[in-house]
Motif scaffolding. Structure first.
Motif, PDB file in Angstrom:
ATOM      1  N   ASN A 142       0.830  -1.214   0.000  1.00  0.00           N
ATOM      2  CA  ASN A 142       0.000   0.000   0.000  1.00  0.00           C
ATOM      3  C   ASN A 142       0.861   1.258   0.000  1.00  0.00           C
ATOM      4  O   ASN A 142       0.565   2.241  -0.691  1.00  0.00           O
ATOM      5  N   ARG A 175       2.303   1.777  -3.478  1.00  0.00           N
ATOM      6  CA  ARG A 175       1.282   2.306  -4.392  1.00  0.00           C
ATOM      7  C   ARG A 175       1.228   3.833  -4.304  1.00  0.00           C
ATOM      8  O   ARG A 175       1.137   4.529  -5.322  1.00  0.00           O
ATOM      9  N   ILE A 206       0.628   4.208  -8.124  1.00  0.00           N
ATOM     10  CA  ILE A 206       0.022   3.042  -8.791  1.00  0.00           C
ATOM     11  C   ILE A 206      -1.477   3.033  -8.481  1.00  0.00           C
ATOM     12  O   ILE A 206      -1.862   3.002  -7.308  1.00  0.00           O
ATOM     13  N   SER A 261      -5.210   2.063  -7.556  1.00  0.00           N
ATOM     14  CA  SER A 261      -5.648   0.965  -6.685  1.00  0.00           C
ATOM     15  C   SER A 261      -6.257  -0.187  -7.470  1.00  0.00           C
ATOM     16  O   SER A 261      -6.201  -1.328  -7.041  1.00  0.00           O
ATOM     17  N   ILE A 317      -0.502  -4.726  -8.928  1.00  0.00           N
ATOM     18  CA  ILE A 317       0.851  -4.201  -8.678  1.00  0.00           C
ATOM     19  C   ILE A 317       1.917  -5.057  -9.361  1.00  0.00           C
ATOM     20  O   ILE A 317       2.961  -4.558  -9.787  1.00  0.00           O
TER      21      ILE A 317
END
Length: 476
Positions: A452, A455, A460, A462, A466
């Protein structure tokens, strides 16, 4: 006495059950009771008997069903090699050629085997094929196979820690299942995978949501699930573990173990041993943690040994399959060329010369590609080995093999630390959260937190996977 025997002997012969296709079909239906009750030894024995009787009477459907059921049984018992052998026999049986529904079952069982062996992408592909092929069947049957395939995809995604994709697939499968006629078996399926969705909520730290959903399911779950209540106790244990109520978590995990053993779900038993070990570690009880870790390791090693020969054979088969597909496409191309050849002879001559020239070029390129792939595979294996050993040389060797990866990341976020770069490298290598936690000696929950944070730092989205993002950033 002898006269009595001679008189009644013909009656005894004619009184025996005549082996007919109808009798074999009915006995296969009865055998399913063993499977549903988790009596797998009895289930295997019954299927072996029915397979033998089907061979005697040359009943193709009975032979194919016997092979298929045994394939599923051996796969569930972690004897993947034998499971795949029986699956191949089922696929080659005459009955399979003329029955689309049976072909879907074979594809589905193939997906189970790929999943159990850790070949996750191949499993996803097989289950997607089931969804596509199901469109050719009657509506209700199509819904059954589609719901099962989406649920199975959801489980594969969950094991890869792709929680978003897992939740989407599971909800899609359960929605289709609810729109069918509800049977006792579908009630069990709905309950089990509704609990899996709650499990995903826990992994995503949605504890309040998980508790609310669990409360609405719990009363019915106890009545419906029987031995499959191990999933209920597992979820309860997870919730209490995340709330740091460790005694309750251990208690629920321990209640789940005998139920999982009753249905011979070795994978879940392995997971539960590892979970209990982790909780004991948090409480500071190192002896108990070590005790359960040893149980977990024993099962893990046993499963790894069972997988290896099956994986080797399966990979060879997949390679042969790809080669055959290429050959088939080549033959089709040649066939089209010959059709056109009847009209224009000159075009034929030119086309043949061109094809020969291309083949020579392709041969050279193929040799070059093979040599390059061999080097890349060796380098990749070395990098993976260094990562698994948590070797200090890992980052240096990774940069040598993938020189563009870190610079691309640092263009986006110049302040990335070495530990974060290493974490990105592990994601690029497609290590699951569980694997990363194991090899870096941290808790699985910490891995999700680090994802998280990454990200946010790397912007990135959600909704984007990933792992795919890491692959794409390297190729841009």
């Amino acid at each position: 006495m002898m006269k009595f025997f001679i008189f009644f002997f013909p009656l005894l012969i004619f009184a025996q059950q005549k082996i007919t296709p109808q009798y074999i079909d009915a006995e296969y239906d009865k055998a399913e009771t063993f499977r549903k009750e988790g009596k797998y030894n009895e289930y295997v024995k019954k299927n072996l008997i029915l397979l033998k009787e089907s061979r005697k009477t040359n009943y193709s459907k009975g032979i194919a069903l016997g092979y298929l059921h045994l394939a599923g049984s051996y796969s569930y018992a972690k004897d993947y090699k034998k499971g795949l052998e029986y699956l191949k026999l089922a696929r080659n049986e005459e009955y399979a050629d003329n029955n689309p529904e049976f072909q879907i079952l074979i594809k589905r069982y193939l997906g189970f085997n790929y999943y159990n062996m850790g070949l996750y992408q191949e499993a996803i592909t097989a289950f997607k094929d089931v969804v596509s092929l199901s469109d050719e069947l009657p509506a209700d049957t199509s819904k059954y196979f589609k719901s099962a395939a989406y649920i199975e995809m959801g489980i594969v995604y969950k094991d890869q820690n792709k929680l978003d994709s897992s939740g989407i697939s599971l909800r899609k499968g359960l929605t289709i299942l609810r729109n069918r006629k509800i049977t006792s078996e579908s009630k069990v399926t709905l309950m089990i995978y509704s609990l899996v969705l709650i499990e995903i909520d826990v992994y995503e730290n949605k504890i309040d949501s998980a508790e609310i959903k669990l409360k609405s399911l719990e009363a019915n779950a106890t009545k419906i699930l029987g031995n499959y209540n191990f999933q209920l106790y597992k979820v309860k244990g997870l919730i209490h573990e995340h709330k740091k109520e460790y005694d309750s978590a251990i208690s629920y995990y321990q209640q789940a173990i005998p139920l999982a053993k009753n249905v011979r779900n070795v994978t879940q038993i392995q997971w539960l041993y590892n979970a209990i070990s982790n909780v004991y570690q948090k409480t500071g009880d190192k002896d108990s943690a070590e005790k359960y870790f040893q149980k977990y390791t024993t099962i893990k090693d046993s499963l790894a040994n069972a997988k290896q020969p099956a994986i080797e054979n399966t990979v060879k088969e997949l390679v042969n399959q790809k080669e055959n597909e290429i050959k088939t496409k080549s033959k089709f191309l040649v066939y089209i060329i010959w059709i056109g050849a009847f009209g224009i002879i000159l075009f034929i001559l030119l086309a043949i010369k061109r094809i020969r020239r291309k083949n020579k070029i392709l041969d050279v390129k193929e040799q070059e590609t093979q040599a390059l792939n061999k080097k890349l595979n060796l380098a990749f294996e070395e990098v993976v080995r260094l990562a698994k050993n948590n070797d200090p040389e890992f980052l240096t060797r990774f940069q040598e093999v993938y020189p563009n990866f870190f610079p691309k990341l640092l263009q986006i976020e110049p302040q990335l630390q070495n530990s974060e770069l290493k974490f990105c490298a592990l994601l690029f290598l497609n290590f699951s959260s569980k694997d990363i936690a194991t090899y870096t000696f941290v808790q699985p929950q910490s891995i999700q937190t680090r994802k998280n944070r990454l990200r946010k730092k790397l912007n990135i989205p959600s909704e984007e996977d990933i792992y795919i993002w890491m692959k794409n950033i390297s190729s841009q």
